[in-house]
Design an enzyme around this catalytic site. Structure first.
Site, PDB file in Angstrom:
ATOM      1  N   HIS A 188      -5.456  -7.023  -7.264  1.00 33.86           N
ATOM      2  CA  HIS A 188      -4.419  -5.993  -7.260  1.00 33.86           C
ATOM      3  C   HIS A 188      -3.385  -6.390  -6.201  1.00 33.86           C
ATOM      4  O   HIS A 188      -3.728  -6.602  -5.042  1.00 33.86           O
ATOM      5  CB  HIS A 188      -5.055  -4.635  -6.906  1.00 33.86           C
ATOM      6  CG  HIS A 188      -4.107  -3.497  -6.946  1.00 33.86           C
ATOM      7  ND1 HIS A 188      -3.990  -2.664  -8.040  1.00 33.86           N
ATOM      8  CD2 HIS A 188      -3.220  -3.042  -6.034  1.00 33.86           C
ATOM      9  CE1 HIS A 188      -3.076  -1.744  -7.796  1.00 33.86           C
ATOM     10  NE2 HIS A 188      -2.594  -1.953  -6.587  1.00 33.86           N
ATOM     11  N   GLU A 227       2.657   6.606   4.115  1.00 29.79           N
ATOM     12  CA  GLU A 227       2.963   6.672   2.685  1.00 29.79           C
ATOM     13  C   GLU A 227       3.179   8.127   2.270  1.00 29.79           C
ATOM     14  O   GLU A 227       2.291   8.962   2.445  1.00 29.79           O
ATOM     15  CB  GLU A 227       1.800   6.095   1.873  1.00 29.79           C
ATOM     16  CG  GLU A 227       1.441   4.667   2.253  1.00 29.79           C
ATOM     17  CD  GLU A 227       0.215   4.163   1.493  1.00 29.79           C
ATOM     18  OE1 GLU A 227      -0.151   4.773   0.479  1.00 29.79           O
ATOM     19  OE2 GLU A 227      -0.370   3.162   1.940  1.00 29.79           O
ATOM     20  N   TYR A 247      -0.846  10.004 -12.224  1.00 25.31           N
ATOM     21  CA  TYR A 247      -0.993   8.828 -11.366  1.00 25.31           C
ATOM     22  C   TYR A 247      -2.306   8.105 -11.705  1.00 25.31           C
ATOM     23  O   TYR A 247      -3.343   8.748 -11.878  1.00 25.31           O
ATOM     24  CB  TYR A 247      -0.965   9.252  -9.899  1.00 25.31           C
ATOM     25  CG  TYR A 247      -1.253   8.129  -8.918  1.00 25.31           C
ATOM     26  CD1 TYR A 247      -0.663   6.882  -9.082  1.00 25.31           C
ATOM     27  CD2 TYR A 247      -2.106   8.317  -7.833  1.00 25.31           C
ATOM     28  CE1 TYR A 247      -0.928   5.849  -8.199  1.00 25.31           C
ATOM     29  CE2 TYR A 247      -2.368   7.292  -6.945  1.00 25.31           C
ATOM     30  CZ  TYR A 247      -1.781   6.060  -7.137  1.00 25.31           C
ATOM     31  OH  TYR A 247      -2.046   5.034  -6.274  1.00 25.31           O
ATOM     32  N   HIS A 293      -7.605   5.959   2.499  1.00 23.26           N
ATOM     33  CA  HIS A 293      -7.387   6.529   1.170  1.00 23.26           C
ATOM     34  C   HIS A 293      -7.628   5.467   0.117  1.00 23.26           C
ATOM     35  O   HIS A 293      -7.908   4.311   0.420  1.00 23.26           O
ATOM     36  CB  HIS A 293      -5.986   7.136   1.049  1.00 23.26           C
ATOM     37  CG  HIS A 293      -4.876   6.159   1.301  1.00 23.26           C
ATOM     38  ND1 HIS A 293      -4.483   5.792   2.555  1.00 23.26           N
ATOM     39  CD2 HIS A 293      -4.087   5.470   0.455  1.00 23.26           C
ATOM     40  CE1 HIS A 293      -3.483   4.933   2.479  1.00 23.26           C
ATOM     41  NE2 HIS A 293      -3.233   4.700   1.213  1.00 23.26           N
ATOM     42  N   HIS A 327      -7.799   1.490   1.233  1.00 23.17           N
ATOM     43  CA  HIS A 327      -7.186   0.832   2.392  1.00 23.17           C
ATOM     44  C   HIS A 327      -6.761   1.818   3.461  1.00 23.17           C
ATOM     45  O   HIS A 327      -6.786   3.029   3.263  1.00 23.17           O
ATOM     46  CB  HIS A 327      -6.017  -0.072   1.964  1.00 23.17           C
ATOM     47  CG  HIS A 327      -4.739   0.638   1.642  1.00 23.17           C
ATOM     48  ND1 HIS A 327      -3.520   0.146   2.027  1.00 23.17           N
ATOM     49  CD2 HIS A 327      -4.487   1.769   0.968  1.00 23.17           C
ATOM     50  CE1 HIS A 327      -2.578   0.951   1.605  1.00 23.17           C
ATOM     51  NE2 HIS A 327      -3.129   1.930   0.964  1.00 23.17           N
TER      52      HIS A 327
HETATM   53 FE   FE2 Z   1      -1.886   3.435   0.253  1.00 24.14          FE
END
Ligand code: FE2
Length: 445
Positions: free
Chosen positions: A299, A348, A357, A378, A342
């Site tokens: 990713h 963010e 989402y 998160h 992460h």
């Molecule tokens: Fe993030």
């Protein structure tokens, strides 16, 4: 263009390009030839320079526009405090004004108070931010929730540049440099000091605003991607001159150092007949984004989806990036495909324009938001983890009919009390990560 492209008819004429030296005239010959400020301008107009950078900024970064207008902008009565909304918008994020928490925060959709007469300006509420407008350092995140068009009222922001992300309802934005129509799935950037007035084309309207105090938005460098990709410069649209010559009473609302002031004048502020320069508002349709991603494994960091960046003085680090998660193919093999777990040295702030989402199946809804602060852990929610570790890794479309975005900042945001105590705040957000299956087995690789 891809079949999921959302198109909106737009009645206005634009100039294409990003940061170009544009020129536009609503009457033939209104632009002076050969100099910026003749003793008398064509049609008896007044020349006025609008400086978006200091006079002395190097040529490559210098931004200014010359306006040729019926009345100089200085022709207004003194500014007085515009009290009705002072308490909902702030520009100084010290501890007296704000609260903070490292907890993951999610808000259900911010309501539009449909029985209240609110326009784009009176319907502005600050969610949070960092820094101080007086030092031109930091940023703010706002929500607008409006029920009526601005009526003979223009807005001008002395504190920074506004990146407007409509979520519900098209906006008809008259600016000094001409009109822009901006719809959900499109964005508009209106720079510091440019006067504008917002009409609502579809009734009650809501959206997100990123305000940067430090610098200007620019396209990210492409590095090894090459000369093309991500947001292409030709897809940015800057308005063309349009003027009105009236003797109506107008109110100019000015956000200055986070406070609102209003001044009266007896003519329209939209009386610019011609202009030239590179300091001009623009719009961009997110459906035009050329998505780049991994075609082998893993990713890729979400910076690969950066539409615009506002650089800080630290190389590679942004005051704020505007990042989107568009419809795209997902093809990576041997890979946990959703966004990884992460913790981030950046902050963010996530919003959802429409759809769902990919990494949170419940509770994150269009018109809502999430805030994931510096080093706050998160990642995908439990349901997403279960699906992503089980399903067959065939090429497939993801985020179809969906558009999430992120304002990512080097700064640590503090919240207004309005946002921290908001009734739409979802206090069960932490449960997103409850029940993630623990599969550790020291006897089995
Ligand atoms: Fe993030």
């Amino acid at each position: 263009m891809h079949s999921s492209t959302i198109t909106h008819s737009d009645p206005y004429k634009y100039q294409s390009g990003f940061g170009n030296h544009f020129s536009s005239e609503a009457l033939p010959g209104a632009l002076p030839i050969g100099q910026n400020s003749p003793q008398v301008c064509p049609y008896g107009l007044y020349a006025e320079q609008l400086s978006g950078t200091a006079f002395t900024v190097g040529r490559a970064g210098n931004q200014r526009t010359w306006l040729y207008r019926i009345h100089p902008a200085a022709m207004h009565r003194p500014f007085e405090p515009f009290l009705s909304i002072q308490n909902k918008v702030i520009g100084n994020f010290d501890t007296n004004n704000t609260v903070t928490t490292p907890t993951q925060i999610c808000w259900l959709p911010f309501e539009i108070p449909e029985s209240e007469p609110l326009d784009f300006v009176t319907g502005l509420c600050t969610i949070g931010g960092a820094g101080d407008t007086a030092l031109k350092s930091g940023l703010a995140v706002h929500i607008y929730a409006a029920t009526e068009s601005m009526d003979k009222r223009a807005f001008s922001n002395s504190d920074g540049n506004l990146l407007i992300v409509p979520q519900q309802g098209r906006l008809d934005v008259q600016t000094e440099l001409g009109p822009i129509m901006v719809a959900p799935n499109q964005i508009a950037v209106i720079q510091r000091g440019i006067r504008f007035s917002v009409g609502l084309l579809d009734g009650p309207s809501r959206g997100y605003i990123l305000e940067v105090y430090d610098n200007h938005f620019e396209l990210p460098d492409l590095g090894p991607i090459g000369a093309n990709g991500l947001a292409n410069p030709r897809d940015f649209q800057t308005p063309t001159a349009k003027y009105e010559h009236t003797s109506d009473s107008w109110e100019i609302v000015n956000k200055y150092q986070g406070e609102m002031f209003a001044a009266q004048q007896d003519h329209s502020p939209f009386d610019v007949v011609a202009w030239h320069g590179n300091y001009a508002p623009y719009k961009y349709d997110l459906a035009n984004f050329n998505v780049i991603n991994s075609v082998s494994y893993d990713h890729i960091d979400p910076s690969i989806f950066t539409v615009l960046t506002c650089k800080s003085v630290h190389p590679g680090t942004a005051v704020a990036d505007f990042i989107i998660f568009p419809p795209r193919f997902e093809v990576q093999q041997h890979t946990f495909r959703p966004p990884f777990f992460h913790r981030n040295c950046m902050t963010e702030f996530l919003g959802l324009i429409h759809g769902e989402y990919e990494a949170k199946k419940d509770g994150f809804l269009p018109g809502g938001a999430c805030l994931l602060s510096t080093m706050t852990p998160h990642g995908p929610d439990t349901k997403t983890v279960e699906i992503a570790t089980m399903h067959e890794l065939l090429p497939r479309r993801i985020c179809e009919d969906s558009m999430m975005f992120m304002f990512e900042s080097m700064y640590q945001l503090r919240l207004t009390k309005w946002a921290a105590k908001h009734k739409q705040r979802d206090h069960n957000y932490y449960k997103s990560w409850e029940g993630i299956p623990i599969r550790f087995n020291p006897d089995k690789i």
